[in-house]
Motif scaffolding. Structure first.
Motif, mmCIF file in Angstrom:
data_model
loop_
_atom_site.group_PDB
_atom_site.id
_atom_site.type_symbol
_atom_site.label_atom_id
_atom_site.label_comp_id
_atom_site.label_asym_id
_atom_site.label_seq_id
_atom_site.Cartn_x
_atom_site.Cartn_y
_atom_site.Cartn_z
ATOM 1 N N ASN A 22 0.731 -1.139 0.042
ATOM 2 C CA ASN A 22 0.135 0.021 0.049
ATOM 3 C C ASN A 22 1.006 1.284 -0.019
ATOM 4 N N ASP A 23 2.025 1.216 0.369
ATOM 5 C CA ASP A 23 3.044 2.517 0.872
ATOM 6 C C ASP A 23 3.612 2.576 -0.739
ATOM 7 N N ASP A 25 6.492 3.914 -1.259
ATOM 8 C CA ASP A 25 7.873 3.710 -1.133
ATOM 9 C C ASP A 25 8.405 2.381 -1.161
ATOM 10 N N GLU A 26 7.698 1.660 -0.272
ATOM 11 C CA GLU A 26 7.729 0.118 -0.173
ATOM 12 C C GLU A 26 7.703 -0.466 -1.634
ATOM 13 N N LYS A 27 6.698 -0.223 -2.108
ATOM 14 C CA LYS A 27 6.439 -0.874 -3.585
ATOM 15 C C LYS A 27 7.645 -0.709 -4.469
#
Length: 114
Positions: A22-23, A25-27
């Motif tokens: 969902n984030d 930056d994480e993706k």
């Protein structure tokens, strides 16, 4: 081997994050990590000093490296096992700092964000 399981679980987490995070930056981080043409496995292994002259290390780094090669050959056929003494002159993305002697761990690796 616990380290091999952690590598497997990390890769599974990256794949899940690439598609379902969902984030943003994480993706993005997951996509960048998985877009590499080659994955490198590095075990940073700091061990407590031991008084035995026969077995000065709790875990033999050569044995750990051989086990990593055996378990992770499909991911990285040439894993690296290193410690603070082997860091000199190597380009790595983390640094090792000495911690307070009252803590459980004598050394702690933190990502180098500079």
């Amino acid at each position: 081997m616990e380290v091999a399981q952690k590598v497997r679980d990390t890769l599974a987490g990256l794949v899940a994050a690439k598609f379902n995070a969902n984030d943003f930056d994480e993706k993005k981080l997951a996509k960048q990590a998985l877009s590499r043409s080659r994955l490198k496995v590095v075990l940073h292994l700091e061990q407590p000093s031991k008084s035995s002259k026969l077995r000065p290390q709790v875990i033999d780094p050569a044995v750990a490296k051989q086990k990593l090669k055996q378990y992770l050959k499909a991911i990285d056929a040439h894993p690296v096992v290193m410690d603070k003494s082997t860091l000199s002159g190597k380009k790595i993305a983390w640094q090792v700092d000495e911690k307070d002697s009252s803590s459980d761990h004598a050394w702690d690796a933190w990502p180098d964000i500079s």
